[in-house]
Design an enzyme around this catalytic site. Structure first.
Site, short mmCIF file in Angstrom:
data_model
loop_
_atom_site.label_atom_id
_atom_site.label_comp_id
_atom_site.label_asym_id
_atom_site.label_seq_id
_atom_site.Cartn_x
_atom_site.Cartn_y
_atom_site.Cartn_z
N ASP A 189 0.80 -1.15 0.21
CA ASP A 189 -0.03 0.20 -0.06
C ASP A 189 0.84 1.25 -0.05
OD1 ASP A 189 -2.04 1.98 0.28
OD2 ASP A 189 -2.84 0.83 1.99
N ASP A 244 -10.74 3.84 -0.96
CA ASP A 244 -11.52 3.03 -0.07
C ASP A 244 -12.96 3.10 -0.36
OD1 ASP A 244 -8.59 2.86 0.63
OD2 ASP A 244 -9.45 2.84 2.87
C1 GAL Z 1 -5.62 2.15 3.04
C2 GAL Z 1 -5.92 1.05 2.12
C3 GAL Z 1 -7.16 0.13 2.83
C4 GAL Z 1 -6.26 -0.33 4.07
C5 GAL Z 1 -5.66 0.86 4.99
C6 GAL Z 1 -4.61 0.34 6.03
O1 GAL Z 1 -4.84 2.91 2.40
O2 GAL Z 1 -6.61 1.52 1.10
O3 GAL Z 1 -7.50 -0.88 2.10
O4 GAL Z 1 -5.24 -1.28 3.74
O5 GAL Z 1 -4.84 1.55 4.11
O6 GAL Z 1 -4.14 1.51 6.88
#
Ligand code: GAL
Length: 740
Positions: A492, A556
């Protein structure tokens, strides 16, 4: 001049609303990125700021991929009439929709709150969610009968950011705001139509309330109202009123069930409507059957693990003929393990038998350099537990998956953010935090169930949740994951934004993902590589070329129709990039009990919206990553996740995603070509009402005389032409497949 006009417009809005008790704050907002304490003051001139719509993220309004601080400002008038006309004359309620992720709110320069109920006292700890602020009518920050300035400082830690959601308003707090109808209790379905739910009426203050609860349900198709019942209520914080409602619904469809509580002193009513679940998936047959995809990719020399997905009356005995050397089957569990043989395609006949008979299916094990040939079927901790994930919670999900879902092909248990420590070991190795005392042992336990285990990291120094990322430790981390036995990595972007230059070009966007890909290759383990960078640089165009098995196409998701449908129905430009081993990822599922933290709630999607969600994701060959607490899987959610014919569409060997063939504001039709020469057809009703959708067979390139099957009900329904008369529920779907 411009400022004067704005003020005039606001005044006009005010005059139109003088009779109303609610001041609507949906329009006339100004916005800037960046941060300065001067932005909270009434005297600051924001006329040069951008006009922005609250309700949509700032990414959607000219600030693609912007993370960090932003400020919103709006002017409004506050008539004292709203105070005089109210029953309780104590406080105002400010609704600020959903904030993504943290916020500080100022009224005429004075602070009135931080993060609502969505996090701690630091704006950076704010969590995405609904924001409500209470302001005493005596608060000196309020300018009664005058113009007021509301300034909101927002901090986005990653993904979509800003003031989103709906309901932006100020109004007096009423008796009904002091009470909550809690419909979060399990919706229990016994049989397909018998519904029961326990609700509570909970006062938020220390007062005792009395009144009457009425319960009615309405068929949204015929508008017919069914049985209304009345119950008298007394409720207090220490003894909240609790009631279990049971009803035999007339048909297998969703009814609007309305709970209304009328408080006796004020005469005010509080209402909550939910839509009842209904089951479409037929009961699993007792006859033995082998389910799952018809091909499976693995890399020569690496560990092999595959559990034969099969249903039927227990006990089952498994068989596998023509298994290549190096692989062995445990006949009792159906788990095949060993070392993957040399490159080539191995057709293995999987079989299963029980006291009622036997069944078989050929699985093509394709050994080469491509894994994840069909979309991942698994669970991910994020939408359920957020950063509160723990080893125990992961194990609960793993056991549930093994018991209830792996027979249908589900196999990955993925830990998202929140497992990492905040500092590395002295030798630089990544270590888990106290919630994961032994990662290797956890992976072994998951593998023993025949399942795979996934993990999460960021190419930046920190993850989005503020834990350790892999920056400058990629090799070490890939080695550690392999030593633990990790089978899936979600990677990520998060704080890599601080490392990459501003507005990174394509090479810079790819770089961190290529670095980790190289290290994963060296680690000699089959690890599905899942990119999460929210679609930057049109990742769908290059994800496959850098060796990703999937890539997130959006920010998200959350459990609202706006979010799920906004993502799902806008994938038409990316679907053509799906192919075996490389899939678009429109984010994880929001069915069942979700929460993004320790407290869970029933998904806010209606049952028909959930059928749409699973159908659309299956049609688009998206990874299906369950985002709920699997320890609390109810019958309805299980019915969504265990329909083998729906899953077969998702897992089809061609790996194609559906094409959008019809797009109107109120309905859409998507078609997916399948490996057996048939087509899956998703007819989606985007409107709020039951709707019959016209089907133009020529446009869909489908023969007039073709027979069809209703996939959710697993029933042949005859010629497609007849389907035009089928009434599709609001936000619901009719999922069909042509019959050969
Ligand atoms: C976001 C991601 C989510 C989750 C989150 C965790 O950037 O899109 O799916 O993984 O971080 O902090």
């Amino acid at each position: 001049m411009r400022k004067f006009l704005t003020v005039m417009l606001v005044f006009t809005a005010f005059i139109l609303n003088t009779h109303a008790q609610t001041i609507h704050l949906s329009n006339s907002w100004k916005f800037t990125t960046g941060d300065s304490s001067i932005y909270k003051t009434s005297t600051f001139d924001d006329s040069n700021w951008q006009n922005i719509a609250v309700g949509e993220s700032w990414e959607m309004q000219g600030h693609a991929n912007y993370d960090g601080f932003g400020w919103y400002r709006v002017h409004f008038l506050l008539p004292s009439a709203i105070k005089q006309k109210s029953f309780l004359k104590d406080s105002l309620m400010l609704s600020l929709g959903d904030v993504d992720d943290g916020d500080e709110v100022y009224l005429n320069g004075q602070p009135i709150g931080i993060n609502g109920n969505g996090g701690g006292d630091d704006i950076k700890q704010g969590r995405y969610g609904r924001r409500i602020y209470k302001i005493s009518v005596n608060n000196p920050a309020l300018n009664w009968e005058k113009e007021n300035l509301l300034a909101v400082r927002v901090y986005d830690s990653g993904g979509a950011g800003g003031i989103t959601g709906s309901d932006f308003s100020i109004r007096m707090i009423d008796v009904t705001d002091e009470l909550k109808i809690d419909t979060g209790g399990d919706m229990v379905l016994t049989g397909s139509n018998n519904f029961s739910q326990t609700i509570k009426i909970i006062p938020l203050s220390n007062k005792t309330y009395r009144g009457q609860l009425s319960i009615s349900f309405k068929d949204p198709e015929t508008r017919r109202k069914y049985a209304e019942r009345f119950v008298s209520v007394q409720t207090s914080k220490s003894k909240p009123f609790t009631f279990t409602f049971k009803e035999n619904m007339p048909m297998a469809k969703s009814y609007a069930l309305t709970y209304t509580f009328r408080e006796s002193t004020s005469g005010k009513a509080l209402t909550s409507t939910i839509f009842t679940p209904y089951i479409l998936t037929p009961k699993v047959s007792l006859q033995p059957k082998v389910n799952g995809a018809s091909d499976y990719g693995a890399t020569s020399g690496n560990d092999f693990l595959y559990k034969i997905p099969a249903t039927g009356k227990q006990p089952l005995t498994y068989g596998a003929t023509d298994l290549p050397t190096g692989l062995t089957l445990d006949e009792k569990t159906g788990i095949i393990t060993g070392k993957t043989p040399k490159d080539g395609e191995y057709a293995v006949k999987l079989s299963v038998k029980n006291e009622l008979g036997s069944a078989a299916k050929t699985l093509k094990i394709k050994v080469g350099n491509l894994i994840g040939l069909t979309p991942t079927l698994g669970w991910n901790s994020w939408n359920a537990w957020g950063l509160s994930v723990s080893s125990e919670k992961v194990m609960i999900s793993a056991k549930q998956m093994a018991d209830k879902l792996s027979r249908h092909g589900w196999s990955y248990i993925n830990i998202d953010d929140g497992w990492e420590a905040e500092t590395r070991a002295a030798n630089g190795e990544i270590v888990a935090n106290e919630k994961f005392p032994d990662m290797k042992a956890l992976a072994d336990s998951v593998h023993a169930l025949g399942l795979k285990i996934g993990i999460y990291s960021s190419p930046g120094p920190k993850t989005c949740g503020g834990y350790l990322g892999s920056y400058q430790h990629e090799m070490q981390d890939a080695q550690t994951y392999a030593a633990w036995g990790i089978d899936y990595l979600k990677y990520d972007w998060c704080s890599y934004g601080d490392i990459a230059p501003n507005n990174p070009n394509l090479a810079e966007l790819k770089k961190p993902y290529e670095v980790m890909r190289r290290e994963l290759n060296i680690a000699k383990r089959d690890i599905i590589y899942s990119l999460c960078q929210y679609g930057m640089g049109d990742v769908w165009k290059w994800g496959a070329s850098i060796g990703a098995n999937s890539w997130r196409t959006t920010g998200d998701i959350n459990d609202s129709w706006q979010s799920m449908s906004g993502i799902g129905f806008n994938q038409e430009n990316v679907v053509k990039y799906a192919e075996p081993g490389h899939f678009n990822d429109p984010d994880m599922l929001v069915v069942g009990k979700v929460g993004w933290g320790p407290n869970l709630h029933n998904t806010r999607l209606t049952p028909d919206e959930q059928y749409t969600h699973i159908s659309l994701w299956s049609m688009q060959a998206a990874p299906l990553l369950i985002g709920c607490d699997m320890g609390q899987l109810d019958n309805f959610t299980l019915n969504l996740l265990t329909n083998d014919e729906v899953l077969a569409i998702n897992q089809d060997e061609l790996g194609l995603a559906a094409r959008q063939v019809v797009k109107t504001p109120t309905y859409q039709i998507w078609i997916k070509d399948l490996s057996d020469g048939t087509k899956a057809i998703g007819i989606f009703n985007l409107s709020e009402h039951y709707q019959t959708v016209p089907i133009d067979l020529d446009k869909m390139n489908i023969a007039k005389d073709v027979d069809c099957r209703d996939v959710w009900r697993q029933k042949d329904i005859g010629k497609l032409t007849g389907v035009a008369n089928s009434n599709i529920p609001p936000h619901g779907v009719l999922l069909l497949k042509t019959v050969k």
